[in-house]
Design an enzyme around this catalytic site. Structure first.
Site, PDB file in Angstrom:
ATOM      1  N   GLU A  51       9.836   8.952   2.049  1.00 42.72           N
ATOM      2  CA  GLU A  51       8.427   9.014   1.646  1.00 42.72           C
ATOM      3  C   GLU A  51       7.557   9.777   2.643  1.00 42.72           C
ATOM      4  O   GLU A  51       6.682  10.537   2.248  1.00 42.72           O
ATOM      5  CB  GLU A  51       7.845   7.605   1.467  1.00 42.72           C
ATOM      6  CG  GLU A  51       8.385   6.842   0.269  1.00 42.72           C
ATOM      7  CD  GLU A  51       7.923   7.409  -1.065  1.00 42.72           C
ATOM      8  OE1 GLU A  51       7.005   8.244  -1.098  1.00 42.72           O
ATOM      9  OE2 GLU A  51       8.509   7.018  -2.100  1.00 42.72           O
ATOM     10  N   ASP A  65      -1.040   9.206  -2.516  1.00 42.37           N
ATOM     11  CA  ASP A  65      -0.188   8.243  -1.832  1.00 42.37           C
ATOM     12  C   ASP A  65      -0.483   8.271  -0.333  1.00 42.37           C
ATOM     13  O   ASP A  65      -0.681   9.343   0.242  1.00 42.37           O
ATOM     14  CB  ASP A  65       1.289   8.560  -2.072  1.00 42.37           C
ATOM     15  CG  ASP A  65       1.685   8.383  -3.525  1.00 42.37           C
ATOM     16  OD1 ASP A  65       1.066   7.545  -4.212  1.00 42.37           O
ATOM     17  OD2 ASP A  65       2.620   9.075  -3.979  1.00 42.37           O
TER      18      ASP A  65
END
Ligand SMILES: *[C@@H]1O[C@H](CO)[C@@H](O)[C@H](O)[C@H]1NC(C)=O
Length: 135
Positions: A51, A65
């Protein structure tokens, strides 16, 4: 402004904008101290690698995000001035180098949706022992 106040204001500024790149073993050890179950640690370490590459300040402006776990502003945190979303948090809280709150939010998301809430789980849904090897 007095010199004392100037120092205090600058200190706050740097405190709020601090970023950190974790070493994978440091990340794995630290999240356990925040109550992450031992059998999840390698999976989370894999997810964080994919991520954010362990960058606490990572932000994806196109998806919205935030932080080391890339927590979504669509559901879990708020970009307005007040805490909100499922984690009742400010997304900016997830961009500093303090990851206990990020970890608590990730655990809440996990409790509701499991690991598939992270699209990168596709890379972590197998033997993830290498992510904590030697730690
Ligand atoms: C940002 O999010 C988009 C949409 O989900 C994704 O396609 C892209 O790979 C992400 N960028 C990074 C750097 O992770």
């Amino acid at each position: 402004m007095s010199p004392y106040k100037t120092v205090a204001v600058l200190g706050l500024f740097f405190a709020l904008t601090r970023a950190k790149i974790y070493d994978r073993c440091e990340f794995a050890r630290e999240i356990q101290t925040y109550g992450v179950p031992a059998d999840q640690v390698a999976v989370w370490t894999c997810i964080a690698q994919h991520e954010s590459e362990y960058n606490t300040a990572a932000v994806n402006w196109s998806s919205g995000d935030h932080g080391i776990y890339q927590i979504s502003e669509l559901y879990w945190c708020s970009t307005s001035g007040t805490p909100g979303g499922g984690c009742n948090a400010l997304c900016s809280q997830f961009e500093d180098d303090y990851i206990q709150d990020d970890t608590a939010c990730a655990q809440l998301i996990y409790g509701q949706m499991g690991f598939p809430a992270w699209t990168t789980y596709q890379y972590c849904n197998g033997d993830v022992s290498s992510y904590i090897a030697g730690c």
